[in-house]
Design a protein around this motif. Structure first.
Motif, PDB file in Angstrom:
ATOM      1  N   ARG A  80      -9.605  -0.301   4.645  1.00 17.80           N
ATOM      2  CA  ARG A  80      -9.628  -1.652   5.201  1.00 17.80           C
ATOM      3  C   ARG A  80      -9.773  -1.625   6.717  1.00 17.80           C
ATOM      4  N   ARG A  81      -9.242  -0.604   7.316  1.00 16.86           N
ATOM      5  CA  ARG A  81      -9.361  -0.426   8.761  1.00 16.86           C
ATOM      6  C   ARG A  81      -9.281   1.058   9.086  1.00 16.86           C
ATOM      7  N   GLU A  82      -9.425   1.380  10.342  1.00 17.00           N
ATOM      8  CA  GLU A  82      -9.478   2.775  10.773  1.00 17.00           C
ATOM      9  C   GLU A  82      -8.166   3.522  10.420  1.00 17.00           C
ATOM     10  N   PRO A  83      -8.258   4.683   9.747  1.00 18.59           N
ATOM     11  CA  PRO A  83      -7.030   5.450   9.450  1.00 18.59           C
ATOM     12  C   PRO A  83      -6.593   6.264  10.671  1.00 18.59           C
ATOM     13  N   ARG A  84      -5.942   5.590  11.618  1.00 21.89           N
ATOM     14  CA  ARG A  84      -5.661   6.187  12.928  1.00 21.89           C
ATOM     15  C   ARG A  84      -4.708   7.380  12.860  1.00 21.89           C
ATOM     16  N   ALA A  85      -3.822   7.391  11.882  1.00 20.49           N
ATOM     17  CA  ALA A  85      -2.819   8.465  11.835  1.00 20.49           C
ATOM     18  C   ALA A  85      -3.395   9.791  11.359  1.00 20.49           C
ATOM     19  N   LEU A  86      -4.618   9.796  10.885  1.00 20.98           N
ATOM     20  CA  LEU A  86      -5.210  11.041  10.390  1.00 20.98           C
ATOM     21  C   LEU A  86      -6.176  11.618  11.410  1.00 20.98           C
ATOM     22  N   LYS A  87      -6.011  12.908  11.684  1.00 26.88           N
ATOM     23  CA  LYS A  87      -6.961  13.610  12.532  1.00 26.88           C
ATOM     24  C   LYS A  87      -8.144  14.051  11.668  1.00 26.88           C
ATOM     25  N   PRO A  88      -9.246  14.411  12.313  1.00 26.05           N
ATOM     26  CA  PRO A  88     -10.403  14.873  11.526  1.00 26.05           C
ATOM     27  C   PRO A  88     -10.034  15.989  10.551  1.00 26.05           C
ATOM     28  N   ARG A  89      -9.159  16.926  10.978  1.00 24.27           N
ATOM     29  CA  ARG A  89      -8.820  18.035  10.073  1.00 24.27           C
ATOM     30  C   ARG A  89      -8.049  17.535   8.854  1.00 24.27           C
ATOM     31  N   HIS A  90      -7.244  16.479   9.058  1.00 19.90           N
ATOM     32  CA  HIS A  90      -6.524  15.907   7.918  1.00 19.90           C
ATOM     33  C   HIS A  90      -7.485  15.219   6.953  1.00 19.90           C
TER      34      HIS A  90
ATOM     35  N   PRO B 222       2.894  10.612  13.064  1.00 20.12           N
ATOM     36  CA  PRO B 222       2.742  11.554  11.934  1.00 20.12           C
ATOM     37  C   PRO B 222       3.500  12.863  12.112  1.00 20.12           C
ATOM     38  N   GLY B 223       3.899  13.206  13.344  1.00 14.52           N
ATOM     39  CA  GLY B 223       4.609  14.457  13.579  1.00 14.52           C
ATOM     40  C   GLY B 223       4.153  15.044  14.902  1.00 14.52           C
ATOM     41  N   PHE B 224       4.852  16.117  15.320  1.00 14.21           N
ATOM     42  CA  PHE B 224       4.562  16.725  16.615  1.00 14.21           C
ATOM     43  C   PHE B 224       3.510  17.819  16.451  1.00 14.21           C
ATOM     44  N   ASP B 225       2.435  17.723  17.224  1.00 15.09           N
ATOM     45  CA  ASP B 225       1.326  18.675  17.136  1.00 15.09           C
ATOM     46  C   ASP B 225       1.061  19.202  18.542  1.00 15.09           C
ATOM     47  N   LEU B 226       1.202  20.532  18.707  1.00 14.14           N
ATOM     48  CA  LEU B 226       0.980  21.125  20.042  1.00 14.14           C
ATOM     49  C   LEU B 226      -0.421  20.836  20.582  1.00 14.14           C
ATOM     50  N   ASP B 227      -1.393  20.680  19.675  1.00 16.05           N
ATOM     51  CA  ASP B 227      -2.751  20.343  20.119  1.00 16.05           C
ATOM     52  C   ASP B 227      -2.755  19.046  20.919  1.00 16.05           C
ATOM     53  N   ASP B 228      -1.909  18.108  20.503  1.00 10.42           N
ATOM     54  CA  ASP B 228      -1.848  16.827  21.214  1.00 10.42           C
ATOM     55  C   ASP B 228      -1.312  17.014  22.634  1.00 10.42           C
ATOM     56  N   VAL B 229      -0.385  17.967  22.784  1.00 10.33           N
ATOM     57  CA  VAL B 229       0.141  18.251  24.122  1.00 10.33           C
ATOM     58  C   VAL B 229      -0.982  18.808  24.987  1.00 10.33           C
ATOM     59  N   GLU B 231      -4.067  18.406  24.685  1.00 16.47           N
ATOM     60  CA  GLU B 231      -5.083  17.384  24.960  1.00 16.47           C
ATOM     61  C   GLU B 231      -4.564  16.271  25.863  1.00 16.47           C
ATOM     62  N   GLY B 232      -3.345  16.431  26.360  1.00 12.31           N
ATOM     63  CA  GLY B 232      -2.810  15.436  27.305  1.00 12.31           C
ATOM     64  C   GLY B 232      -2.399  14.125  26.656  1.00 12.31           C
ATOM     65  N   LYS B 233      -2.106  14.183  25.356  1.00 12.12           N
ATOM     66  CA  LYS B 233      -1.756  12.938  24.668  1.00 12.12           C
ATOM     67  C   LYS B 233      -0.270  12.600  24.780  1.00 12.12           C
ATOM     68  N   TYR B 234       0.520  13.524  25.338  1.00  9.68           N
ATOM     69  CA  TYR B 234       1.936  13.239  25.554  1.00  9.68           C
ATOM     70  C   TYR B 234       2.195  12.984  27.038  1.00  9.68           C
ATOM     71  N   GLY B 235       3.231  12.185  27.311  1.00  8.08           N
ATOM     72  CA  GLY B 235       3.488  11.725  28.666  1.00  8.08           C
ATOM     73  C   GLY B 235       4.237  12.736  29.520  1.00  8.08           C
ATOM     74  N   ARG B 236       4.189  12.516  30.852  1.00 10.54           N
ATOM     75  CA  ARG B 236       4.958  13.335  31.797  1.00 10.54           C
ATOM     76  C   ARG B 236       5.193  12.570  33.095  1.00 10.54           C
ATOM     77  N   ARG B 237       5.142  11.265  33.027  1.00  9.50           N
ATOM     78  CA  ARG B 237       5.265  10.478  34.252  1.00  9.50           C
ATOM     79  C   ARG B 237       6.423   9.483  34.181  1.00  9.50           C
ATOM     80  N   LEU B 238       6.931   9.158  35.363  1.00  4.18           N
ATOM     81  CA  LEU B 238       7.928   8.099  35.528  1.00  4.18           C
ATOM     82  C   LEU B 238       7.266   6.947  36.266  1.00  4.18           C
ATOM     83  N   HIS B 239       7.597   5.739  35.837  1.00  5.96           N
ATOM     84  CA  HIS B 239       7.061   4.561  36.518  1.00  5.96           C
ATOM     85  C   HIS B 239       8.219   3.767  37.123  1.00  5.96           C
TER      86      HIS B 239
END
Lengths: 125, 466
Positions: A80-90, B222-229, B231-239
């Motif tokens: 119905r909409r983009e499955p954002r929680a899934l990465k390409p590998r998933h 969905p869970g913690f993935d080191l790849d996301d770290v 790729e800069g998807k986790y934060g490290r700043r104070l506002h």
């Protein structure tokens, strides 16, 4: 309008087949049929409801390791909409977000919280 | 401190607490002196992400040692829906509202992290609170926000909630404001001030708010993935925000040593510009303060927790400092290293130079104590709460359902526990109270997780002074 038999195999639990209307999500149908599935956001962002496609209409069952043999979620479900929680590998591994997925054919899906916990493992172990 | 001798700022000079009739205590010291021993705790309790077919609930835990039901969950307020993932919550009014006649610190605002649904619980009957309002997710999504996190009351009777994502679970997050009838008032800040959001705290006398960064909901849900770290998807700043205008005045990048800054606390003293933030992944504490000379905030690493080797783990295990707390007298900083299984206590009398006072090795990967009263501990210490007098430290063991599943899968099977340590503030020591155990493994529908803890009369992580 079509309805498809979707078999939900709870990991370590019962298996149940329910007829799902093509306009209905698997989660909605499961709730209607009294087969509770885990869920959270209902918008495809959180992954709590994730299942893993095991087989499409009559094909032999596969496990996650055999995903490269070509089981494609797009053969079985529309979103119905983009499955954002899934990465390409998933997505490549056959994971499907049941809160936003509507069936397009009969299929078998592994469900339950165990499937979610397969999604991302402990990076330090 | 008292308000009589804290003058100096304009807000302070006309801030007379002698005859107020609003909620809360006139000052942090008044909270210590006038607050009674905690008799009950409200604890976020959840089934989301498990196979238990039941909604999340708020537990009422009996903390009165003289009661027959001491250490028991004496009431459960069930949510109307499943799937919320109750996480953090807060009061409709706190000590910052102490001039607001007619306001009562009585309603708990209870968001669902995954559902974006916001519940209001009336605690007029302390032991039997009642759900009275529900804001449905669709109403929240209309403001292009999702994933509600920290709830603080705002001095004029309104309620501000940090929101970690947009309506799709992407960035940016923002802040949602509720009015005193618990209706959505709108977005608090002009859009575009920040990308990532998580926790926040404010010091109204200094006209400052500080906010931290986790990640986009779709990244951490969905869970913690080191790849996301990587790729800069986790934060490290104070506002640092202008509290009145709702605009970011300054952003500090904490760098690699400040990865995933989560819980942030200013000292309770309303005059203070000092505070601490726990960088969860880097497992460092940063001290921040306003540098008068430079006219801006500064942040420096003040405590460093080293990763530890473990034979069963391929890489050194970080402490993962997931919660911190400052005692009401601003003397001690407490924290939890969830993966290591360590609770620690630092003397912050000189906030720039924290001095380690004591620690407790309990639960987690390395904890010396792995069971209490024969109950095996599945995870390390996580959310903390301290008595107003600073003598009793309580904690629960669940972090977030999907992250629990990765690091401590047994937590979902056995359920969480709430434990307690006796604190000696004079000597700076912590001692595990082996007589205290609350077990969520015994809940009627099945084992549940337990997360944030609040006291009915205000506590060390929700009260801010105006």
């Amino acid at each position: 309008m079509s309805s498809y038999d979707v078999t939900l195999e709870r990991v370590g639990g019962p298996t149940r087949t329910i007829g799902i209307d093509e306009r209905e999500t698997v989660l909605e149908a499961a709730q209607r049929a009294g087969t509770p599935l885990p869920y959270g956001c209902r918008t495809g962002a959180c992954g709590t409801c994730v299942g893993r496609l095991l087989a499409v209409d009559g094909t032999a069952s596969v496990d996650a390791d055999a995903a490269e043999d070509g089981i494609d979620v797009a053969d079985a479900f529309a979103y119905r909409r983009e499955p954002r929680a899934l990465k390409p590998r998933h997505r490549d591994d056959g994971y499907v977000l049941l809160c936003i997925a509507t069936p397009e054919t009969a299929c078998r899906v592994a469900v339950g919280s165990q499937v979610q916990s397969e999604l991302v493992d402990n990076p330090w172990k | 401190m008292s308000d009589a001798n804290t003058g100096g700022s304009e807000a302070g000079s006309d801030h007379d607490h002698d005859h107020h009739t609003g909620p809360g205590y006139a000052s942090p010291q008044a909270a210590i002196e006038e607050g009674e021993r905690e008799q009950l705790a409200y604890v976020m309790s959840l089934y989301t992400g498990s196979d238990v077919d039941a909604p999340d609930f708020v537990s009422v835990v009996d903390l009165d040692p003289d009661s027959e039901t001491y250490c028991e969950i004496v009431d459960r307020i069930e949510m109307p829906n499943r799937g919320d993932e109750l996480h953090h919550f807060g009061w409709n009014a706190c000590s910052s509202s102490c001039h607001m006649d007619g306001l009562e610190r009585r309603h708990l605002i209870v968001p669902g992290q995954r559902s974006s649904r916001i519940h209001v619980i009336d605690t007029k009957d302390r032991r039997n609170p009642e759900l009275v309002e529900v804001i449905e997710p669709e109403e929240v999504f209309e403001y292009d926000l999702s994933a509600p996190h920290t709830v603080h009351c705002v001095p004029d009777g309104q309620i501000l909630i940090s929101m970690l994502g947009d309506a799709d679970g992407d960035l940016p997050g923002g802040f949602l404001e509720l009015n005193d009838d618990f209706e959505i008032e709108g977005r608090w800040e002009p859009p575009g001030e920040i990308e990532m959001n998580y926790d926040y705290w404010y010091q109204p006398r200094q006209n400052v708010m500080v906010s931290t960064e986790w990640a986009a909901p779709k990244t951490y849900y969905p869970g913690f993935d080191l790849d996301d770290v990587e790729e800069g998807k986790y934060g490290r700043r104070l506002h640092f925000w202008d509290w009145e205008n709702g605009t970011v005045e300054q952003t500090i990048d904490l760098g690699e040593e400040g990865l995933i800054p989560l819980e942030v606390r200013f000292l309770h003293t309303p005059e203070s510009t000092h505070g601490f933030v726990g960088a969860a992944l880097s497992s460092n504490m940063f001290h921040f303060w306003y540098d008068e000379g430079a006219g801006e905030y500064r942040a420096e690493k003040a405590i460093d927790f080293e990763a530890r080797d473990h034979p069963d783990w391929e890489m050194p295990v970080p402490g993962l400092t997931t919660d911190i707390l400052i005692s009401m007298d601003d003397r001690y900083l407490f924290g939890s290293n969830w993966l290591h299984g360590e609770l620690w206590m630092y003397d912050i009398s000189d906030p720039a130079n924290p001095r380690r006072a004591d620690s407790l090795s309990v639960g987690g990967t390395f904890g010396e104590v792995q069971g209490v009263q024969g109950r095996e501990l599945a995870a390390g210490p996580q959310m903390l709460q301290l008595s107003l007098d600073g003598e009793r430290l309580y904690w629960t063991t669940s972090l977030f359902s999907t992250w629990d599943e990765q690091f401590y899968p047994e937590e979902g099977e056995r359920g969480s526990v709430m434990l307690k340590a006796d604190v000696d503030p004079r000597n700076g020591t912590l001692e595990l109270d082996e007589d205290f155990l609350v077990d969520w493994g015994d809940c009627p529908a099945g084992p549940a997780r337990a997360h944030e803890i609040r006291w009915p009369d205000g506590d060390c992580t929700s009260d801010v002074w105006q």
